[in-house]
Design a protein around this motif. Structure first.
Motif, PDB file in Angstrom:
ATOM      1  N   TYR A  64       0.833  -1.206   0.000  1.00 46.85           N
ATOM      2  CA  TYR A  64       0.000   0.000   0.000  1.00 46.85           C
ATOM      3  C   TYR A  64       0.867   1.255   0.000  1.00 46.85           C
ATOM      4  CZ  TYR A  64      -3.420   3.431   1.689  1.00 46.85           C
ATOM      5  OH  TYR A  64      -4.212   4.546   1.834  1.00 46.85           O
ATOM      6  N   TYR A  65       1.839   1.290   0.910  1.00 45.37           N
ATOM      7  CA  TYR A  65       2.661   2.494   1.026  1.00 45.37           C
ATOM      8  C   TYR A  65       3.670   2.616  -0.114  1.00 45.37           C
ATOM      9  CZ  TYR A  65       0.572   3.293   5.557  1.00 45.37           C
ATOM     10  OH  TYR A  65      -0.327   3.535   6.562  1.00 45.37           O
ATOM     11  N   SER A  66       4.157   1.493  -0.605  1.00 45.08           N
ATOM     12  CA  SER A  66       5.093   1.574  -1.725  1.00 45.08           C
ATOM     13  C   SER A  66       4.383   2.073  -2.974  1.00 45.08           C
ATOM     14  CB  SER A  66       5.744   0.212  -1.973  1.00 45.08           C
ATOM     15  OG  SER A  66       4.787  -0.747  -2.401  1.00 45.08           O
ATOM     16  N   LEU A  67       3.138   1.647  -3.190  1.00 46.12           N
ATOM     17  CA  LEU A  67       2.367   2.127  -4.328  1.00 46.12           C
ATOM     18  C   LEU A  67       2.090   3.626  -4.190  1.00 46.12           C
ATOM     19  CD1 LEU A  67       0.984   1.028  -6.923  1.00 46.12           C
ATOM     20  CD2 LEU A  67      -1.122   0.903  -5.588  1.00 46.12           C
ATOM     21  N   GLN A  68       1.761   4.039  -2.994  1.00 49.51           N
ATOM     22  CA  GLN A  68       1.520   5.463  -2.740  1.00 49.51           C
ATOM     23  C   GLN A  68       2.784   6.288  -2.975  1.00 49.51           C
ATOM     24  OE1 GLN A  68       0.748   6.573   1.396  1.00 49.51           O
ATOM     25  NE2 GLN A  68      -0.914   7.899   0.689  1.00 49.51           N
ATOM     26  N   ASN A  69       3.904   5.809  -2.485  1.00 51.58           N
ATOM     27  CA  ASN A  69       5.157   6.562  -2.601  1.00 51.58           C
ATOM     28  C   ASN A  69       5.764   6.483  -3.992  1.00 51.58           C
ATOM     29  OD1 ASN A  69       4.987   7.270   0.119  1.00 51.58           O
ATOM     30  ND2 ASN A  69       6.135   5.457   0.773  1.00 51.58           N
ATOM     31  N   PHE A  70       5.408   5.431  -4.730  1.00 49.85           N
ATOM     32  CA  PHE A  70       5.962   5.208  -6.062  1.00 49.85           C
ATOM     33  C   PHE A  70       5.266   6.070  -7.116  1.00 49.85           C
ATOM     34  CE2 PHE A  70       6.964   2.098  -9.651  1.00 49.85           C
ATOM     35  CZ  PHE A  70       8.320   2.382  -9.648  1.00 49.85           C
ATOM     36  N   THR A  71       4.120   6.648  -6.751  1.00 48.65           N
ATOM     37  CA  THR A  71       3.341   7.424  -7.698  1.00 48.65           C
ATOM     38  C   THR A  71       4.171   8.569  -8.264  1.00 48.65           C
ATOM     39  OG1 THR A  71       1.271   6.886  -6.561  1.00 48.65           O
ATOM     40  CG2 THR A  71       1.266   8.822  -7.996  1.00 48.65           C
ATOM     41  N   PRO A  72       4.307   8.661  -9.579  1.00 40.45           N
ATOM     42  CA  PRO A  72       5.168   9.687 -10.179  1.00 40.45           C
ATOM     43  C   PRO A  72       4.528  11.069 -10.139  1.00 40.45           C
ATOM     44  CG  PRO A  72       4.046   8.452 -11.888  1.00 40.45           C
ATOM     45  CD  PRO A  72       3.679   7.790 -10.590  1.00 40.45           C
ATOM     46  N   ASN A  73       5.346  12.086 -10.208  1.00 40.61           N
ATOM     47  CA  ASN A  73       4.842  13.458 -10.264  1.00 40.61           C
ATOM     48  C   ASN A  73       4.395  13.831 -11.675  1.00 40.61           C
ATOM     49  OD1 ASN A  73       5.258  14.048  -7.533  1.00 40.61           O
ATOM     50  ND2 ASN A  73       7.429  14.487  -7.900  1.00 40.61           N
ATOM     51  N   GLN A  74       5.054  13.284 -12.678  1.00 39.95           N
ATOM     52  CA  GLN A  74       4.745  13.681 -14.045  1.00 39.95           C
ATOM     53  C   GLN A  74       4.591  12.473 -14.961  1.00 39.95           C
ATOM     54  OE1 GLN A  74       3.959  16.717 -14.944  1.00 39.95           O
ATOM     55  NE2 GLN A  74       4.444  17.671 -12.981  1.00 39.95           N
ATOM     56  N   GLU A  75       5.681  11.857 -15.351  1.00 38.23           N
ATOM     57  CA  GLU A  75       5.653  10.843 -16.395  1.00 38.23           C
ATOM     58  C   GLU A  75       5.067   9.530 -15.883  1.00 38.23           C
ATOM     59  OE1 GLU A  75       9.535  10.400 -17.973  1.00 38.23           O
ATOM     60  OE2 GLU A  75       9.674  12.460 -18.712  1.00 38.23           O
ATOM     61  N   LEU A  76       4.614   8.730 -16.838  1.00 38.18           N
ATOM     62  CA  LEU A  76       4.096   7.405 -16.516  1.00 38.18           C
ATOM     63  C   LEU A  76       5.219   6.474 -16.088  1.00 38.18           C
ATOM     64  CD1 LEU A  76       1.640   6.801 -19.501  1.00 38.18           C
ATOM     65  CD2 LEU A  76       1.076   7.584 -17.207  1.00 38.18           C
ATOM     66  N   SER A  86       0.380   6.482 -13.014  1.00 35.56           N
ATOM     67  CA  SER A  86       0.512   7.898 -13.332  1.00 35.56           C
ATOM     68  C   SER A  86       0.307   8.718 -12.066  1.00 35.56           C
ATOM     69  CB  SER A  86      -0.515   8.304 -14.398  1.00 35.56           C
ATOM     70  OG  SER A  86      -1.833   8.216 -13.871  1.00 35.56           O
ATOM     71  N   LYS A  87       0.379  10.022 -12.212  1.00 31.77           N
ATOM     72  CA  LYS A  87       0.263  10.915 -11.062  1.00 31.77           C
ATOM     73  C   LYS A  87      -1.038  10.700 -10.296  1.00 31.77           C
ATOM     74  CE  LYS A  87       0.380  15.837  -9.849  1.00 31.77           C
ATOM     75  NZ  LYS A  87       0.526  17.221 -10.382  1.00 31.77           N
ATOM     76  N   GLY A  88      -2.126  10.446 -11.004  1.00 29.97           N
ATOM     77  CA  GLY A  88      -3.422  10.310 -10.344  1.00 29.97           C
ATOM     78  C   GLY A  88      -3.861   8.890 -10.091  1.00 29.97           C
ATOM     79  N   SER A  89      -3.003   7.915 -10.373  1.00 32.56           N
ATOM     80  CA  SER A  89      -3.439   6.513 -10.315  1.00 32.56           C
ATOM     81  C   SER A  89      -3.800   6.052  -8.909  1.00 32.56           C
ATOM     82  CB  SER A  89      -2.355   5.601 -10.891  1.00 32.56           C
ATOM     83  OG  SER A  89      -2.176   5.823 -12.265  1.00 32.56           O
ATOM     84  N   PHE A  90      -3.000   6.423  -7.908  1.00 36.69           N
ATOM     85  CA  PHE A  90      -3.250   5.941  -6.553  1.00 36.69           C
ATOM     86  C   PHE A  90      -4.616   6.425  -6.059  1.00 36.69           C
ATOM     87  CE2 PHE A  90      -2.918   6.204  -1.898  1.00 36.69           C
ATOM     88  CZ  PHE A  90      -2.501   4.920  -1.595  1.00 36.69           C
ATOM     89  N   ASP A  91      -4.898   7.704  -6.220  1.00 36.94           N
ATOM     90  CA  ASP A  91      -6.185   8.234  -5.773  1.00 36.94           C
ATOM     91  C   ASP A  91      -7.334   7.659  -6.586  1.00 36.94           C
ATOM     92  OD1 ASP A  91      -5.078   9.761  -3.750  1.00 36.94           O
ATOM     93  OD2 ASP A  91      -4.924  11.565  -4.979  1.00 36.94           O
TER      94      ASP A  91
END
Length: 313
Positions: A64-76, A86-91
């Motif tokens: 859960y936390y690795s997926l949250q922290n792995f979320t990129p700011n820009q690129e896929l 992508s940037k919005g994938s976790f949410d």
């Protein structure tokens, strides 16, 4: 009372890049369907995101936390060859799972008897500690554990007619059954083999697991026979108090992701049988969750047939 239709308002925030089969047009197509008669008169809801507690019932905390922290700011970022972040994938994934949680809550509280969750990213391949196969969180299993942990259901059935085996759902069902003797999850899947993810071996079948492997180019008669001879009798014996469906429409003959040969009416027929089973055992309570289905026209037509049968008493 017709089913309530649940949507993820952040579906478009999960960007999978150009030419990826699991893209936002899938749910946009279904949203257009929901504007047509008779669905435009059905209740439609946008859900709040699933909580950390609800996700951690089925997923590992580290994941859960690795997926949250792995979320990129820009690129896929490609998690694997199929699964994008992508940037919005976790949410977006939190809202997808939250749609199912909300649907389960509404059904058990009597606000509706049936629900259909038109959400993405899909979920049935997501393992406790790993994303795969386009899937980030296992939406249907988050919902199953909501029914058990929050509402006291003791026997939840998950029926998966996606063309691919729901490896993550099987793993989570097996894990939960091993941890808790007071409640059980029954998982059943009809799927093509050999086909991704190359799991779902019938030799693993037991009291709470029913896998039926079909040929890669299976015909409608093979599909219906699998349910008549194996899955429906096992479901009947399990006698669930809540029924969930992993509704994948990618076994359609016009969906290029597989070689299966189902027609739109085959999805109508299997939905009708599952409605009968729900009426017999669990007061008709069904929460159906979108999984696969990548040809937009057949996705729309198959979902229409599915919804029409879910609306039957």
């Amino acid at each position: 009372m017709p089913p309530i239709l649940y949507k993820n308002r952040l579906s478009a925030d999960h960007d999978t890049g150009d030419n990826h089969p699991e893209h936002v047009a899938r749910v946009e197509t279904l949203q257009a369907l929901f504007g047509e008669a008779p669905f435009h008169k059905w209740a439609q809801k946008m859900a709040i995101p699933a909580t950390e507690e609800q996700i951690l019932r089925v997923h590992d905390e580290q994941y859960y936390y690795s997926l949250q922290n792995f979320t990129p700011n820009q690129e896929l970022i490609a998690i694997d060859g199929d699964t994008m972040l992508s940037k919005g994938s976790f949410d977006s994934a939190l809202h997808a799972a939250g749609s199912v949680v909300t649907a389960v809550d509404d059904i058990i509280k009597g606000q509706t008897q049936r629900a259909f969750c038109a959400i993405r990213p899909p979920g049935h391949h997501a393992e406790p500690g790993m994303a795969m196969g386009f899937c980030l969180f296992n939406n249907v299993m988050v919902g199953a554990l909501q029914a058990i942990k929050q509402h006291g259901c003791t026997k939840v059935a998950v029926i998966d007619f996606d063309v691919h085996h729901g490896n993550g759902s099987e793993t989570m069902g097996y894990k939960h059954n091993g941890e808790n003797e007071d409640s059980k999850i029954f998982y059943a899947s009809s799927h093509a083999y050999p086909l991704f993810p190359m799991t779902g071996d019938p030799r693993d079948n037991g009291p709470h697991l029913m896998n039926v492997r079909l040929e890669q180019d299976f015909a409608p008669e093979d599909f219906h026979l699998a349910y008549k001879q194996h899955i429906l009798p096992a479901l009947d014996e399990f006698a669930p108090d809540f029924l969930m469906i992993s509704a994948g429409f990618d076994a359609h003959v016009l969906d290029d992701i597989s070689q299966a040969r189902l027609e739109t009416e085959d999805f109508r027929c299997i939905t009708k049988e599952l409605v009968k089973m729900a009426n017999k055992h669990c007061d008709g309570r069904i929460c159906s969750v979108l999984e696969g289905g990548y040809d937009l026209n057949t996705l729309k037509d198959s979902t229409r047939a599915h919804l029409e049968e879910l609306a039957e008493e």
